[in-house]
Write an enzyme that holds these catalytic residues in place. Structure first.
Site, short mmCIF file in Angstrom:
data_model
loop_
_atom_site.label_atom_id
_atom_site.label_comp_id
_atom_site.label_asym_id
_atom_site.label_seq_id
_atom_site.Cartn_x
_atom_site.Cartn_y
_atom_site.Cartn_z
CG ASP A 1 -9.98 8.13 -7.92
OD1 ASP A 1 -11.09 8.40 -8.53
OD2 ASP A 1 -9.63 7.24 -8.19
CG ASP B 1 5.74 -3.66 4.11
OD1 ASP B 1 7.05 -3.63 4.74
OD2 ASP B 1 6.86 -3.18 2.89
CE1 TYR C 1 -0.76 0.70 -0.62
CE2 TYR C 1 -2.76 1.24 1.00
CZ TYR C 1 -1.54 1.22 0.33
OH TYR C 1 -0.08 0.64 1.07
CB ALA C 2 -6.14 -4.15 -3.84
#
Length: 315
Positions: free
Chosen positions: A91, A195, A208-209
């Protein structure tokens, strides 16, 4: 140089993960297949790739007699004039190639030689058939939405960027929390310490989500995802908004400075008190599709999800 096939000039840009011997060997196979088909090949190279390119262009490699190969360097014109960008890698390599494909308004095709490779269209074991489909032009192109990112300080734009997967707003110091106020379409939704905050496309919902607790969104659905990361608040749940929404994240004055990472590749500075505005991107990324397999099947395969016991509906 463009090769001519049946009176038609065709050229493809190859972007490969640097430094891996197996990918170098696969790249040579690609070159020879396109040579036989009369298709020209560009190979992307930067200084960090120099040893890989030397291996790929040695006499038994890409520089075989009659093989049409052009070495190009990263830049806005690297893919201009090509039919598509072919990616060998995972990716990360795909996202690198997507920048070039978007700038040239051409599609990108990923062959996964990485670990999960969710963005790739097919796996390495199906390379020959994938290339045969490219040679025969038996593929379709779909558009994937992107994000446009703007950072403002006192209404002045100080930086901008774009992303295919996500824009990740994070605490620069990693100490304490980042104090933010989340806004959707001009209205405040919630203030919290965290964060960070992720704003993602459906394409990025498996990246990432997803790791931060966001939902998986089918790529056919156009939407914006907002996923707070480790938020200190009662209401800081993932949100799914209209693709036409304007998502804004304001950092509280006196809080920490932050950073905005676009696809983990491009970094924007975020001073305390600044405002990040994220909208649907003006320019999508074009995607090569070789088959019409359901997204659910791709998700099960990539994540190795258990489906034992499924009976399905009888016809």
């Amino acid at each position: 140089m463009n090769a001519v096939t049946n009176g038609e000039s065709r050229e493809i840009l190859l972007v490969a993960h640097p430094g891996r011997r197996d990918i170098t060997e696969t790249a040579k196979r690609v070159g020879k297949i396109f040579e036989r088909a009369g298709i020209g090949l560009r190979v992307l190279v930067d200084e960090a790739d120099s040893s890989r390119i030397e291996a790929m262009t040695e006499p038994e490699g890409f520089s075989a007699p009659g093989l049409d190969v052009t070495v190009v360097h990263p830049g806005p014109d690297a893919a201009v004039g090509c039919e598509l960008v072919l990616v060998l890698g995972g990716d990360g390599t795909f996202l690198r190639a997507a920048e070039l494909a978007q700038e040239a308004s051409i599609p990108v095709l990923g062959i996964n030689l990485g670990r999960i490779g969710f963005l790739a269209e097919t796996e390495a074991e199906h390379l020959d058939e994938a290339l045969a489909q490219v040679v025969r032009k038996e593929y379709r192109v779909e558009s994937r939405m992107t994000l446009d990112v703007v950072i403002r300080v006192d209404d002045e734009i100080i930086d901008r960027g774009w992303a295919l997967n996500e824009a990740s707003i994070e605490n620069r110091s990693r100490l304490g929390v980042l104090e933010v106020v989340l806004e959707v379409d001009g209205r405040p939704v919630s203030a919290f310490g965290c964060d960070g905050v992720l704003v993602s496309t459906p394409t990025g919902s498996t990246a990432y989500a997803f790791s931060a607790g966001g939902p998986v969104v089918w790529p056919e659905l156009e939407a914006l995802l907002v996923v707070p990361s480790n938020a200190h608040a009662l209401f800081a749940r993932p949100l799914v908004t209209s693709p036409n929404s304007i998502i804004a994240v304001e950092t509280v004055a006196g809080s920490h400075d932050g950073l905005v990472f676009c696809d983990g590749r491009r970094t924007l500075e975020l001073p305390a008190g600044a405002r990040v505005e994220i909208v649907r991107g003006a320019t999508p990324v074009k995607w090569v599709r070789l088959d019409s397999a359901p997204f659910a099947d791709r998700m099960v395969r990539k994540f190795e999800l258990p489906v034992t016991g499924w009976r399905g509906r009888k016809p």
